[in-house]
Scaffold this motif. Structure first.
Motif, PDB file in Angstrom:
ATOM      1  N   TRP A 155       0.815  -1.213   0.000  1.00 38.46           N
ATOM      2  CA  TRP A 155       0.000   0.000   0.000  1.00 38.46           C
ATOM      3  C   TRP A 155       0.852   1.268   0.000  1.00 38.46           C
ATOM      4  O   TRP A 155       0.685   2.152  -0.848  1.00 38.46           O
ATOM      5  CB  TRP A 155      -0.927  -0.022   1.218  1.00 38.46           C
ATOM      6  N   LEU A 156       1.810   1.336   0.950  1.00 38.44           N
ATOM      7  CA  LEU A 156       2.589   2.560   1.125  1.00 38.44           C
ATOM      8  C   LEU A 156       4.058   2.419   0.722  1.00 38.44           C
ATOM      9  O   LEU A 156       4.797   3.398   0.776  1.00 38.44           O
ATOM     10  CB  LEU A 156       2.512   3.016   2.588  1.00 38.44           C
ATOM     11  N   GLY A 157       4.462   1.209   0.350  1.00 40.86           N
ATOM     12  CA  GLY A 157       5.855   1.002  -0.028  1.00 40.86           C
ATOM     13  C   GLY A 157       6.594   0.173   1.006  1.00 40.86           C
ATOM     14  O   GLY A 157       6.309   0.261   2.216  1.00 40.86           O
ATOM     15  N   TRP A 158       7.542  -0.621   0.547  1.00 39.27           N
ATOM     16  CA  TRP A 158       8.242  -1.531   1.447  1.00 39.27           C
ATOM     17  C   TRP A 158       9.059  -0.804   2.506  1.00 39.27           C
ATOM     18  O   TRP A 158       9.273  -1.308   3.609  1.00 39.27           O
ATOM     19  CB  TRP A 158       9.124  -2.494   0.657  1.00 39.27           C
ATOM     20  N   ARG A 159       9.503   0.422   2.200  1.00 42.06           N
ATOM     21  CA  ARG A 159      10.291   1.168   3.191  1.00 42.06           C
ATOM     22  C   ARG A 159       9.454   1.522   4.423  1.00 42.06           C
ATOM     23  O   ARG A 159       9.975   1.550   5.549  1.00 42.06           O
ATOM     24  CB  ARG A 159      10.864   2.435   2.551  1.00 42.06           C
ATOM     25  N   VAL A 160       8.192   1.799   4.214  1.00 44.64           N
ATOM     26  CA  VAL A 160       7.305   2.095   5.346  1.00 44.64           C
ATOM     27  C   VAL A 160       7.191   0.877   6.254  1.00 44.64           C
ATOM     28  O   VAL A 160       7.196   1.003   7.494  1.00 44.64           O
ATOM     29  CB  VAL A 160       5.914   2.542   4.842  1.00 44.64           C
ATOM     30  N   ALA A 161       7.099  -0.306   5.656  1.00 46.17           N
ATOM     31  CA  ALA A 161       7.021  -1.532   6.455  1.00 46.17           C
ATOM     32  C   ALA A 161       8.262  -1.694   7.328  1.00 46.17           C
ATOM     33  O   ALA A 161       8.169  -2.037   8.516  1.00 46.17           O
ATOM     34  CB  ALA A 161       6.847  -2.739   5.541  1.00 46.17           C
ATOM     35  N   PHE A 162       9.438  -1.413   6.766  1.00 45.53           N
ATOM     36  CA  PHE A 162      10.668  -1.521   7.544  1.00 45.53           C
ATOM     37  C   PHE A 162      10.745  -0.437   8.614  1.00 45.53           C
ATOM     38  O   PHE A 162      11.294  -0.665   9.703  1.00 45.53           O
ATOM     39  CB  PHE A 162      11.882  -1.451   6.617  1.00 45.53           C
ATOM     40  N   ALA A 163      10.196   0.749   8.326  1.00 44.16           N
ATOM     41  CA  ALA A 163      10.183   1.820   9.329  1.00 44.16           C
ATOM     42  C   ALA A 163       9.340   1.427  10.535  1.00 44.16           C
ATOM     43  O   ALA A 163       9.712   1.698  11.694  1.00 44.16           O
ATOM     44  CB  ALA A 163       9.657   3.109   8.703  1.00 44.16           C
ATOM     45  N   VAL A 164       8.201   0.803  10.296  1.00 42.89           N
ATOM     46  CA  VAL A 164       7.349   0.340  11.392  1.00 42.89           C
ATOM     47  C   VAL A 164       8.086  -0.700  12.224  1.00 42.89           C
ATOM     48  O   VAL A 164       8.017  -0.700  13.464  1.00 42.89           O
ATOM     49  CB  VAL A 164       6.026  -0.219  10.843  1.00 42.89           C
ATOM     50  N   LEU A 165       8.823  -1.593  11.563  1.00 47.04           N
ATOM     51  CA  LEU A 165       9.592  -2.597  12.293  1.00 47.04           C
ATOM     52  C   LEU A 165      10.681  -1.951  13.146  1.00 47.04           C
ATOM     53  O   LEU A 165      10.944  -2.395  14.272  1.00 47.04           O
ATOM     54  CB  LEU A 165      10.216  -3.590  11.312  1.00 47.04           C
ATOM     55  N   ALA A 166      11.309  -0.908  12.622  1.00 44.95           N
ATOM     56  CA  ALA A 166      12.334  -0.199  13.403  1.00 44.95           C
ATOM     57  C   ALA A 166      11.721   0.392  14.663  1.00 44.95           C
ATOM     58  O   ALA A 166      12.296   0.286  15.768  1.00 44.95           O
ATOM     59  CB  ALA A 166      12.975   0.898  12.554  1.00 44.95           C
ATOM     60  N   GLY A 167      10.562   1.018  14.536  1.00 46.39           N
ATOM     61  CA  GLY A 167       9.898   1.578  15.712  1.00 46.39           C
ATOM     62  C   GLY A 167       9.482   0.519  16.705  1.00 46.39           C
ATOM     63  O   GLY A 167       9.653   0.681  17.929  1.00 46.39           O
ATOM     64  N   ALA A 168       8.938  -0.591  16.197  1.00 47.67           N
ATOM     65  CA  ALA A 168       8.522  -1.679  17.093  1.00 47.67           C
ATOM     66  C   ALA A 168       9.723  -2.271  17.821  1.00 47.67           C
ATOM     67  O   ALA A 168       9.643  -2.620  19.013  1.00 47.67           O
ATOM     68  CB  ALA A 168       7.800  -2.761  16.288  1.00 47.67           C
ATOM     69  N   GLY A 169      10.848  -2.393  17.114  1.00 44.63           N
ATOM     70  CA  GLY A 169      12.058  -2.902  17.754  1.00 44.63           C
ATOM     71  C   GLY A 169      12.553  -1.993  18.857  1.00 44.63           C
ATOM     72  O   GLY A 169      12.983  -2.469  19.924  1.00 44.63           O
ATOM     73  N   ALA A 170      12.479  -0.688  18.641  1.00 43.95           N
ATOM     74  CA  ALA A 170      12.906   0.262  19.674  1.00 43.95           C
ATOM     75  C   ALA A 170      12.025   0.147  20.913  1.00 43.95           C
ATOM     76  O   ALA A 170      12.516   0.171  22.053  1.00 43.95           O
ATOM     77  CB  ALA A 170      12.861   1.682  19.113  1.00 43.95           C
ATOM     78  N   ILE A 171      10.725   0.008  20.705  1.00 41.19           N
ATOM     79  CA  ILE A 171       9.803  -0.151  21.833  1.00 41.19           C
ATOM     80  C   ILE A 171      10.120  -1.430  22.607  1.00 41.19           C
ATOM     81  O   ILE A 171      10.125  -1.452  23.843  1.00 41.19           O
ATOM     82  CB  ILE A 171       8.350  -0.161  21.332  1.00 41.19           C
TER      83      ILE A 171
END
Length: 399
Positions: A155-171
């Motif tokens: 939907w928004l591009g594969w980079r957005v998916a990786f950005a969400v994973l980066a945020g989830a990992g930080a949490i």
């Protein structure tokens, strides 16, 4: 003390790791188009990741045996988050590959440590159930992480998916620091130097039961990932599924795995060998159905059965490795992780070779044959999957 919250945080960390490791499977076309490479090249992301994890797991696990386990888990999850952030801004396929290799270096240590840590948080005799609870994160990654990440990436591009994973990992990294109790290194590990730890980690593979479990793991996982890495083009060929249909199938695949994980968690401390043979048999049957292109309905049903049984299988294997090496759980877990990564890398590489040769349709047959070989090894090794072994002397967790 009840450490269920800590187990849930460990499960959440497993969730982000598994999602990130396998999300290229669902985003093969998007990553390939975005970085101007072939789908087969993107499939090799799993191979390169697995090779680095396999080569680094034993030495890095040995070098970190003296590090308090709660701090080590937090560090590996923080490295994960940083690696995903690098992937977000990767301008070339090479940079994307390097970001995943950074993650792979932490991957082996994380997975070598996670099950022994879970075992220390529960009473003796409950290690299998604790492992199953933590590994629910793996199943949820397949249920929610991969399909939602795939949908988001489409939907928004594969980079957005990786950005969400980066945020989830930080949490998750922050949560590990906040919730996990203090888990100092074990006295026997503090008393042994890194070089001796490394030699002991390598020698443990000579133990018969450890070697058998690692062999079964490598063979079974190789077959699985040979086919699963290319599940997107495979179900497109068999059932015409792509886009939203592929996301829905991956969601169902993971949901079946979640159910399988829950069922296995109830019995893994009592009948591990029987469970493993049964799951592998169902896996073989489902893969056989996928060999011919039978249409959408049989493809979906077979994929769901496949997901249900394979996703639950590592719970049995990980619990078994803890039982057969109660005096060296971290070292045994390290060689088990190596075997698993050899399977992932070898399977992805085999799959890539088959796809390039125009033999996509034969991947389920290859996976079924290797699963059958694993079953034969299990049946020939009657003492390798005991229900219980005495727990080792350990330093308890402290708040």
């Amino acid at each position: 003390m009840n450490h269920r919250g800590a187990l849930l945080v460990l499960g959440a960390s497993c969730f982000v790791y598994v999602t990130a490791e396998t999300i290229p499977v669902g985003l093969l076309p998007q990553i390939a188009d975005g970085l101007s490479v072939s789908e087969a090249d993107v499939g090799l992301l799993l191979t390169s990741y697995a090779v680095v994890a396999a080569l680094s797991t034993i030495p890095l696990t040995a070098l970190t045996m003296r590090v308090p386990r709660h701090l080590l888990i937090a560090a590996t999850v923080a490295i994960f988050a940083i690696s995903q952030l690098i992937a977000v801004f990767a301008a070339t396929f090479t940079i994307l590959t390097l970001s995943r290799l950074i993650c792979a270096m932490a991957h082996g240590v994380f997975w070598s440590t996670i099950a022994p840590v879970a075992a220390r948080l529960v009473p003796p005799g409950s290690a299998g159930r604790a492992t199953a609870l933590v590994f629910l994160g793996n199943s949820l990654a397949i249920v929610l992480g991969v399909p939602l990440g795939t949908a988001l990436g489409q939907w928004l591009g594969w980079r957005v998916a990786f950005a969400v994973l980066a945020g989830a990992g930080a949490i998750c990294a922050v949560a590990v620091v906040a919730v996990l109790p203090r888990l100092p290194a074990l006295p026997r590990d503090l008393a042994v130097r890194a070089g001796a730890q490394l030699r002991a980690s390598i020698r443990i593979i000579r133990r018969g039961p450890v070697a058998v479990i690692c062999l079964v793991t490598a063979v079974l996982v190789t077959g699985h990932f040979a086919a699963y890495t290319y599940i997107a083009p495979l179900v497109r060929r068999d059932g015409g599924l792509e886009g939203a249909g592929l996301s829905a199938l991956l969601l169902g695949y993971g949901a079946a795995g979640l159910l399988g994980n829950w069922i296995v968690g109830r019995f893994v401390d009592r009948h591990p060998r029987t469970l493993l043979v049964t799951l592998a048999g169902i896996m073989i049957a489902s893969l056989v159905v996928l060999i011919p292109a039978l249409g959408a309905a049989p493809t979906v049903l077979a994929a769901l059965a496949w997901g249900g049984v394979f996703t639950a299988t590592p719970v049995i294997l990980q619990a078994a490795i803890l039982r057969v090496a109660p005096d060296a759980r971290d070292a045994a877990s390290a060689v088990y992780v190596v075997a698993f990564q050899v399977g992932i890398g070898g399977g992805a590489l085999l799959g890539e070779r088959f796809v390039r040769a125009g033999l996509l349709a034969w991947l389920p047959a290859l996976a079924a044959l290797l699963a059958l070989a694993a079953v034969l090894v299990v049946l020939a090794s009657r003492r390798t999957f005991p229900a219980h072994l005495p727990a080792p002397e350990e330093v308890p967790a402290s708040a």
